[in-house]
Design a protein around this motif. Structure first.
Motif, PDB file in Angstrom:
ATOM      1  N   ASP A  71     -12.199  17.266-123.892  1.00 52.80           N
ATOM      2  CA  ASP A  71     -12.739  18.690-123.939  1.00 52.80           C
ATOM      3  C   ASP A  71     -13.186  19.076-122.697  1.00 52.80           C
ATOM      4  OD1 ASP A  71     -11.783  18.987-126.524  1.00 52.80           O
ATOM      5  OD2 ASP A  71     -13.699  18.831-127.360  1.00 52.80           O
ATOM      6  N   THR A  72     -14.041  18.366-122.106  1.00 47.06           N
ATOM      7  CA  THR A  72     -14.603  18.530-120.713  1.00 47.06           C
ATOM      8  C   THR A  72     -13.773  19.077-119.359  1.00 47.06           C
ATOM      9  OG1 THR A  72     -16.427  17.199-121.363  1.00 47.06           O
ATOM     10  CG2 THR A  72     -16.180  17.773-118.913  1.00 47.06           C
ATOM     11  N   ALA A  73     -12.562  18.119-119.673  1.00 44.04           N
ATOM     12  CA  ALA A  73     -11.480  18.293-118.505  1.00 44.04           C
ATOM     13  C   ALA A  73     -10.917  19.525-118.660  1.00 44.04           C
ATOM     14  CB  ALA A  73     -10.746  17.034-118.625  1.00 44.04           C
ATOM     15  N   LYS A  74     -10.488  19.770-120.067  1.00 38.93           N
ATOM     16  CA  LYS A  74      -9.598  21.072-120.304  1.00 38.93           C
ATOM     17  C   LYS A  74     -10.526  22.307-120.035  1.00 38.93           C
ATOM     18  CE  LYS A  74      -6.433  19.154-123.666  1.00 38.93           C
ATOM     19  NZ  LYS A  74      -6.506  17.728-123.167  1.00 38.93           N
ATOM     20  N   MET A  75     -11.777  22.411-120.341  1.00 39.87           N
ATOM     21  CA  MET A  75     -12.866  23.319-119.994  1.00 39.87           C
ATOM     22  C   MET A  75     -12.961  23.802-118.499  1.00 39.87           C
ATOM     23  SD  MET A  75     -15.993  24.289-119.094  1.00 39.87           S
ATOM     24  CE  MET A  75     -16.781  22.615-119.462  1.00 39.87           C
ATOM     25  N   ILE A  76     -13.084  22.519-117.915  1.00 42.93           N
ATOM     26  CA  ILE A  76     -12.944  22.689-116.524  1.00 42.93           C
ATOM     27  C   ILE A  76     -12.005  23.130-115.724  1.00 42.93           C
ATOM     28  CG2 ILE A  76     -13.356  21.472-114.280  1.00 42.93           C
ATOM     29  CD1 ILE A  76     -15.190  19.571-115.765  1.00 42.93           C
ATOM     30  N   LYS A  77     -10.709  22.643-116.163  1.00 42.88           N
ATOM     31  CA  LYS A  77      -9.471  23.249-115.848  1.00 42.88           C
ATOM     32  C   LYS A  77      -9.367  24.655-116.133  1.00 42.88           C
ATOM     33  CE  LYS A  77      -6.711  18.827-115.807  1.00 42.88           C
ATOM     34  NZ  LYS A  77      -5.701  18.265-116.551  1.00 42.88           N
ATOM     35  N   ALA A  78      -9.660  25.098-117.287  1.00 43.28           N
ATOM     36  CA  ALA A  78      -9.595  26.525-117.781  1.00 43.28           C
ATOM     37  C   ALA A  78     -10.285  27.407-116.824  1.00 43.28           C
ATOM     38  CB  ALA A  78     -10.129  26.646-119.065  1.00 43.28           C
ATOM     39  N   CYS A  79     -11.552  26.946-116.324  1.00 45.03           N
ATOM     40  CA  CYS A  79     -12.200  27.997-115.289  1.00 45.03           C
ATOM     41  C   CYS A  79     -11.575  27.751-113.956  1.00 45.03           C
ATOM     42  CB  CYS A  79     -13.703  27.406-115.352  1.00 45.03           C
ATOM     43  SG  CYS A  79     -14.355  27.633-116.891  1.00 45.03           S
ATOM     44  N   THR A  80     -11.460  26.557-113.374  1.00 50.48           N
ATOM     45  CA  THR A  80     -11.124  26.272-111.965  1.00 50.48           C
ATOM     46  C   THR A  80      -9.638  26.776-111.614  1.00 50.48           C
ATOM     47  OG1 THR A  80     -10.690  24.056-112.313  1.00 50.48           O
ATOM     48  CG2 THR A  80     -12.761  24.691-111.459  1.00 50.48           C
ATOM     49  N   SER A  81      -8.780  26.664-112.727  1.00 52.22           N
ATOM     50  CA  SER A  81      -7.659  27.087-112.225  1.00 52.22           C
ATOM     51  C   SER A  81      -7.171  28.608-112.248  1.00 52.22           C
ATOM     52  CB  SER A  81      -6.383  26.627-113.335  1.00 52.22           C
ATOM     53  OG  SER A  81      -6.434  25.362-113.232  1.00 52.22           O
ATOM     54  N   ALA A  82      -8.399  29.398-112.799  1.00 55.80           N
ATOM     55  CA  ALA A  82      -8.367  30.788-112.593  1.00 55.80           C
ATOM     56  C   ALA A  82      -8.997  31.292-111.632  1.00 55.80           C
ATOM     57  CB  ALA A  82      -9.062  31.322-113.944  1.00 55.80           C
ATOM     58  N   ILE A  83      -9.547  30.460-110.644  1.00 58.17           N
ATOM     59  CA  ILE A  83     -10.113  30.859-109.647  1.00 58.17           C
ATOM     60  C   ILE A  83      -9.373  30.689-108.491  1.00 58.17           C
ATOM     61  CG2 ILE A  83     -12.160  30.385-107.908  1.00 58.17           C
ATOM     62  CD1 ILE A  83     -13.299  31.626-110.524  1.00 58.17           C
ATOM     63  N   GLN A  84      -9.217  31.644-107.433  1.00 65.60           N
ATOM     64  CA  GLN A  84      -8.512  31.732-106.214  1.00 65.60           C
ATOM     65  C   GLN A  84      -9.264  31.094-105.190  1.00 65.60           C
ATOM     66  OE1 GLN A  84      -6.931  35.304-104.752  1.00 65.60           O
ATOM     67  NE2 GLN A  84      -5.090  34.592-104.033  1.00 65.60           N
ATOM     68  N   PRO A 180     -26.864  20.118-120.649  1.00 60.27           N
ATOM     69  CA  PRO A 180     -27.912  20.718-121.611  1.00 60.27           C
ATOM     70  C   PRO A 180     -27.600  20.070-123.077  1.00 60.27           C
ATOM     71  CG  PRO A 180     -26.244  22.439-121.220  1.00 60.27           C
ATOM     72  CD  PRO A 180     -26.016  21.575-120.177  1.00 60.27           C
ATOM     73  N   ASP A 181     -28.669  19.735-123.704  1.00 54.77           N
ATOM     74  CA  ASP A 181     -28.619  19.212-124.999  1.00 54.77           C
ATOM     75  C   ASP A 181     -27.899  20.066-126.029  1.00 54.77           C
ATOM     76  OD1 ASP A 181     -29.822  17.004-124.062  1.00 54.77           O
ATOM     77  OD2 ASP A 181     -31.778  17.580-124.717  1.00 54.77           O
ATOM     78  N   ASN A 182     -27.321  19.588-126.880  1.00 54.75           N
ATOM     79  CA  ASN A 182     -26.603  20.581-127.845  1.00 54.75           C
ATOM     80  C   ASN A 182     -25.647  21.521-127.758  1.00 54.75           C
ATOM     81  OD1 ASN A 182     -28.456  19.086-129.827  1.00 54.75           O
ATOM     82  ND2 ASN A 182     -29.967  20.435-129.168  1.00 54.75           N
ATOM     83  N   VAL A 183     -24.849  21.052-126.641  1.00 52.48           N
ATOM     84  CA  VAL A 183     -23.790  22.126-125.941  1.00 52.48           C
ATOM     85  C   VAL A 183     -22.504  21.230-126.149  1.00 52.48           C
ATOM     86  CG1 VAL A 183     -22.838  23.647-124.315  1.00 52.48           C
ATOM     87  CG2 VAL A 183     -25.396  23.723-124.716  1.00 52.48           C
ATOM     88  N   PRO A 184     -21.518  21.233-127.221  1.00 48.86           N
ATOM     89  CA  PRO A 184     -20.356  20.494-127.009  1.00 48.86           C
ATOM     90  C   PRO A 184     -19.693  20.843-126.010  1.00 48.86           C
ATOM     91  CG  PRO A 184     -20.877  21.941-129.212  1.00 48.86           C
ATOM     92  CD  PRO A 184     -21.888  22.359-128.366  1.00 48.86           C
ATOM     93  N   ALA A 185     -18.850  19.955-125.376  1.00 51.40           N
ATOM     94  CA  ALA A 185     -18.151  20.061-124.271  1.00 51.40           C
ATOM     95  C   ALA A 185     -17.464  21.171-123.899  1.00 51.40           C
ATOM     96  CB  ALA A 185     -17.503  18.872-123.980  1.00 51.40           C
ATOM     97  N   ILE A 186     -16.660  21.351-125.112  1.00 53.73           N
ATOM     98  CA  ILE A 186     -15.392  22.635-125.316  1.00 53.73           C
ATOM     99  C   ILE A 186     -16.103  23.923-125.364  1.00 53.73           C
ATOM    100  CG2 ILE A 186     -15.435  22.875-127.662  1.00 53.73           C
ATOM    101  CD1 ILE A 186     -12.301  22.743-127.288  1.00 53.73           C
ATOM    102  N   TYR A 187     -17.537  24.024-125.494  1.00 47.61           N
ATOM    103  CA  TYR A 187     -18.375  25.272-125.299  1.00 47.61           C
ATOM    104  C   TYR A 187     -19.231  25.335-124.093  1.00 47.61           C
ATOM    105  CZ  TYR A 187     -16.987  26.629-130.016  1.00 47.61           C
ATOM    106  OH  TYR A 187     -16.398  27.283-131.204  1.00 47.61           O
ATOM    107  N   GLY A 188     -18.708  24.843-122.966  1.00 40.86           N
ATOM    108  CA  GLY A 188     -19.418  24.505-121.831  1.00 40.86           C
ATOM    109  C   GLY A 188     -19.273  25.184-120.635  1.00 40.86           C
TER     110      GLY A 188
END
Length: 366
Positions: A71-84, A180-188
């Motif tokens: 989930d961490t990798a997918k969340m980071i890719k979602a953010c960084t791929s959208a950045i020029q 941060p504590d209690n933040v699931p990776a997919i909601y990061g």
């Protein structure tokens, strides 16, 4: 909201029965850690230091390799791929979800020719795949730069359950940023796990977090902003089993892959349109995501079927609209459109996705 939400054929779903319950969902979600951090602006506390760290990283390298999995990798890719990528900033690649020798060889051969920095992101206990990626890439740094200088090129973001990364950072005295504590990776998407890689590529973090906050604080959630999350829950309750994310622009491809991983019992799949249009069945709930003004445009010579203005961007929007709203199979779902994809609007999109998925999960589990 800076997002436009257009619905098609969802009147057959019983949304009214879930609307009151969605208020309970919002009340519950307002107490979860990631949302409280956003609303109290605690996610801004480290922005200045993250930007400084990103500036140092960009001065060291051509590419930052983010070691992350799941989930961490997918969340980071979602953010960084959208950045020029901005001038004087580094490219970002995410690696770690692989046991493929060929993929390892390709990545490491490429990095042998480039100056690179390693950023490991471990909100949870590291998987075997992540451990393998980290130790191999760290060894490559040592081979290229020597043991002492290699350590200057390693950074980490880690949660309390991290072992390998937290211990290695402590032993070798390189920067360790707390997850941060209690933040699931997919909601990061408003944590350092996403913010540092985005800053390295050139995102304006304050604009991004402004968009994130403004989306969550929008009064639209008390009117019809929750309808997307409600409609997906109603679809599942009515017996639906599939949701398709229709992606027409490359910079949103990883956003679709991230959306696939939210768990609510619906089988999710992102489709690369129009290539995968034959895989989009009429019995799926469709979520189409469009950027109205793409970062690039091509003026095309005349051909049969082209847009009258010659714009490829306008042609894409027309084709997507015709497919979604005029399809003879009558799609059921929602189109999410952004006027443009900048740091602010990306923050809006990520917050909208997280809160909408939280609403759907709550409605289906309570």
């Amino acid at each position: 909201m800076n997002l436009n939400i257009d619905k098609t054929n969802i009147e057959k779903l019983d949304l009214d029965s879930l609307r009151a319950k969605s208020n309970d969902a919002l009340d519950m979600l307002w107490n979860v850690a990631w949302l409280k951090n956003a609303m109290n602006k605690l996610d801004r506390a480290s922005v200045e230091s993250l930007q400084e760290t990103a500036g140092k990283i960009c001065s060291q390298c051509e590419v930052a390799v983010i070691v992350a999995t799941g989930d961490t990798a997918k969340m980071i890719k979602a953010c960084t791929s959208a950045i020029q990528q901005r001038e004087a900033c580094a490219d970002v690649i995410v690696f770690g979800d692989s046991f493929s020798p060929a993929e390892y060889a390709e990545v490491m051969t490429d990095l042998e020719k480039k100056d690179f920095v390693l950023i490991s992101v471990a909100p949870e206990l590291e998987t075997v795949a992540m451990r393998g990626a980290f130790v191999c890439l760290k060894q490559l740094l040592v081979t290229k730069y020597g043991s002492e200088k290699a350590t200057d090129r390693i950074y980490a973001v880690a949660g309390k359950r991290s072992q390998l990364i937290a211990e290695d950072a402590a032993e070798n005295d390189y920067p360790l940023i707390s997850y941060p504590d209690n933040v699931p990776a997919i909601y990061g998407a408003n944590t350092a796990a996403a913010l540092l890689p985005m800053a390295v590529k050139g995102a304006d973090l304050l604009e991004y977090l402004d968009g994130f906050y403004d989306m969550l604080a929008s009064p639209q959630w008390d009117i019809n902003g929750a309808d997307y999350g409600i409609a997906r829950a109603a679809y599942k309750i009515a017996g639906g089993t599939k949701e398709h994310f229709l992606i027409w622009q490359n910079q949103l491809a990883d956003f679709g892959k991230w959306e696939e991983n939210f768990f609510d019992g619906i089988q999710k799949r992102s489709l690369n349109m129009p290539v995968d249009s034959k895989m989009d069945s009429a019995d799926a709930f469709d979520t189409q995501i469009i950027i109205e003004e793409d970062q690039e445009d091509i003026m095309m010579p005349y051909f049969e079927g082209c847009h009258e203005d010659g714009s490829l961007n306008l042609l894409l929007n027309a084709a997507a609209g015709k497919y979604f709203f005029e399809n003879s199979e009558k799609k059921t779902g929602v189109q999410i459109s952004l006027e443009r994809l900048d740091s602010y609007n990306l923050g809006q999109l990520m917050a909208f996705a997280q809160l909408s998925n939280g609403i759907t999960e709550f409605l289906l589990n309570n």
